[in-house]
Design a protein around this motif. Structure first.
Motif, short mmCIF file in Angstrom:
data_model
loop_
_atom_site.label_atom_id
_atom_site.label_comp_id
_atom_site.label_asym_id
_atom_site.label_seq_id
_atom_site.Cartn_x
_atom_site.Cartn_y
_atom_site.Cartn_z
N SER A 84 0.75 -1.47 0.15
CA SER A 84 0.18 0.00 0.33
C SER A 84 0.69 1.18 -0.23
CB SER A 84 -1.14 -0.11 1.25
OG SER A 84 -0.40 -0.48 2.43
N ASP A 86 1.04 3.58 1.63
CA ASP A 86 1.46 4.78 2.49
C ASP A 86 2.06 4.40 3.57
OD1 ASP A 86 0.69 1.35 3.29
OD2 ASP A 86 -1.90 2.48 3.44
N SER A 109 0.09 0.59 -4.58
CA SER A 109 -0.99 0.53 -4.46
C SER A 109 -1.70 1.22 -3.95
CB SER A 109 -1.77 -1.10 -5.20
OG SER A 109 -1.20 -1.62 -5.56
N GLY A 111 -5.38 3.67 -3.85
CA GLY A 111 -7.05 3.30 -3.05
C GLY A 111 -7.35 3.10 -2.57
N GLU A 112 -8.46 1.68 -1.66
CA GLU A 112 -8.81 0.67 -0.31
C GLU A 112 -7.62 -0.13 -0.05
OE1 GLU A 112 -10.51 2.17 1.66
OE2 GLU A 112 -10.24 3.90 0.52
N ARG A 113 -6.73 -0.21 -1.06
CA ARG A 113 -5.75 -1.01 -1.09
C ARG A 113 -4.37 -1.20 0.39
NH1 ARG A 113 -6.88 -6.57 -3.25
NH2 ARG A 113 -7.89 -6.07 -5.24
N ARG A 114 -4.66 -2.02 1.31
CA ARG A 114 -3.46 -1.74 2.19
C ARG A 114 -2.55 -3.01 2.50
NH1 ARG A 114 -5.37 1.78 1.74
NH2 ARG A 114 -6.62 3.92 3.37
N ASN A 134 -8.21 -7.59 4.60
CA ASN A 134 -8.85 -6.95 3.79
C ASN A 134 -8.59 -5.86 2.69
OD1 ASN A 134 -11.57 -8.24 4.90
ND2 ASN A 134 -11.29 -6.80 6.56
N HIS A 135 -8.13 -6.11 1.19
CA HIS A 135 -8.17 -5.63 0.13
C HIS A 135 -6.88 -5.67 -0.01
CE1 HIS A 135 -12.49 -3.79 -0.70
NE2 HIS A 135 -12.35 -3.44 0.35
#
Length: 344
Positions: A84, A86, A109, A111-114, A134-135
């Protein structure tokens, strides 16, 4: 390098080596495809998650752990994954750098990908591990991520079954295996079955078997080979049959009862090293790293399996997974200080 290749030929029978493809392991350059993430261990060791007031952060994820295990043994290891974009993803990148794992094939990645997060205990019994997937960023791996890789630069591709759980990453993993085979390098699979990642046992079995049939070396436990067989009780027979179907080496792990390793003309039973386990996690990743590094160094098949078992024994007696992986010197010292394991 020429000396390493000669050592490999001397240390392996042609049957066990599986022909010229596995000789490429002597290059000691590995690509590892799969999951990387952050592990948070309840601190101090022995603390239960629900009682913890502090946690120690480490690099985790099966593929990242295998890459670290190989790097600690002196191999060149490059990771193929997604993280991710982040702070957690950047933590993982920094940890890969710290361990000397190449990340030129790691993509970020948004978006919501972690990136995966695991909250874990260091406990020998009733060890809890809570994994957040999740994701998951690593499952966003795409065919485009592997298309640009020149597999000829490496001696082997190692994949983990976790990467097959979703369509995008599944297609990328299968393409990577096919491209690696076309490049003439060894293909290796850790079945690494995680039920929570799959829609059903049947789908997991079919997809993992498709991948296994593209591999020269397959490593798994009794449940995982049962998965490939379609029935849990048929795992041992399936492990044996995969060699008849074309695999060079199949390692069937039996937990505290050791392992049975199948090659073209031999079947090897080995035990495990005794240790005072602090936790159960990380053993499989350590085994893979120690085992492959030993094959790359030209050690005979039986010695390579025992070296993998020794690495597993060391890791379960230490905190964390990636930071627990032994160096080559530590592994040498451990094996020299222990009697050879008895076969159960």
């Amino acid at each position: 390098m020429a000396q390493q290749a000669a050592s490999f030929k001397a240390g392996q029978s042609q049957a066990a080596a599986g022909g010229s493809v596995l000789h490429g392991l002597a290059r000691n350059r590995f690509l590892i495809l799969g999951r990387a993430g952050m592990d948070l261990y309840a601190d101090p060791p022995g603390t239960r998650i629900e009682e913890a007031r502090s946690f120690a952060a480490h690099l985790g994820g099966s593929a990242a752990n295998i890459a670290v295990a190989l790097a600690r043994q002196g191999a060149a290891a490059e990771l193929i994954t997604r993280l991710s974009d982040d702070a957690v993803g950047r933590f993982c990148l920094a940890e890969l750098d710290r361990y000397g794992v190449g990340r030129s094939h790691v993509r970020l990645s948004g978006g919501e990908r972690r990136a995966s997060l695991a909250v874990v205990e260091t406990r020998g019994e009733d060890c809890q591990s809570v994994i957040y997937r999740n994701h998951a960023a690593d499952l966003a791996l795409e065919v485009a991520d592997v298309e640009a890789i020149d597999f000829r630069d490496f001696g082997a591709l190692v994949v983990t079954g976790t990467a097959l759980a979703e369509e995008g990453s599944r297609a990328a993993t299968l393409m990577a295996l096919r491209r690696a085979r076309a490049a003439g390098i060894a293909t290796v699979m850790d079945v690494d079955y995680r039920p929570y990642s799959w829609r059903s046992w049947e789908v997991a079995g079919r997809v993992n078997l498709d991948a296994a049939r593209l591999c020269d070396i397959i490593v798994g436990n009794d449940l995982e080979f049962g998965l490939l067989a379609g029935r849990a009780e048929d795992g041992l027979a399936k492990a044996r049959s995969l060699v008849a179907e074309g695999a060079a080496i199949v390692v069937y792990k039996k937990g505290e009862n050791g392992a049975v390793t199948f090659a073209r003309d031999e079947e090897i039973a080995t035990g495990i090293y005794e240790t005072r386990a602090l936790k159960p996690t990380g053993a499989g990743d350590a085994f893979m790293g120690g085992f492959l590094a030993a094959l790359a160094a030209g050690q005979p098949l039986r010695a390579a399996v025992l070296r993998g078992s020794a690495a597993a024994a060391i890791v379960v007696a230490r905190v964390g997974c990636a930071p627990a992986m032994p160096t080559a010197a530590e592994l040498d010292s451990f094996i020299a200080s222990q009697p050879e394991p008895c076969i159960a």
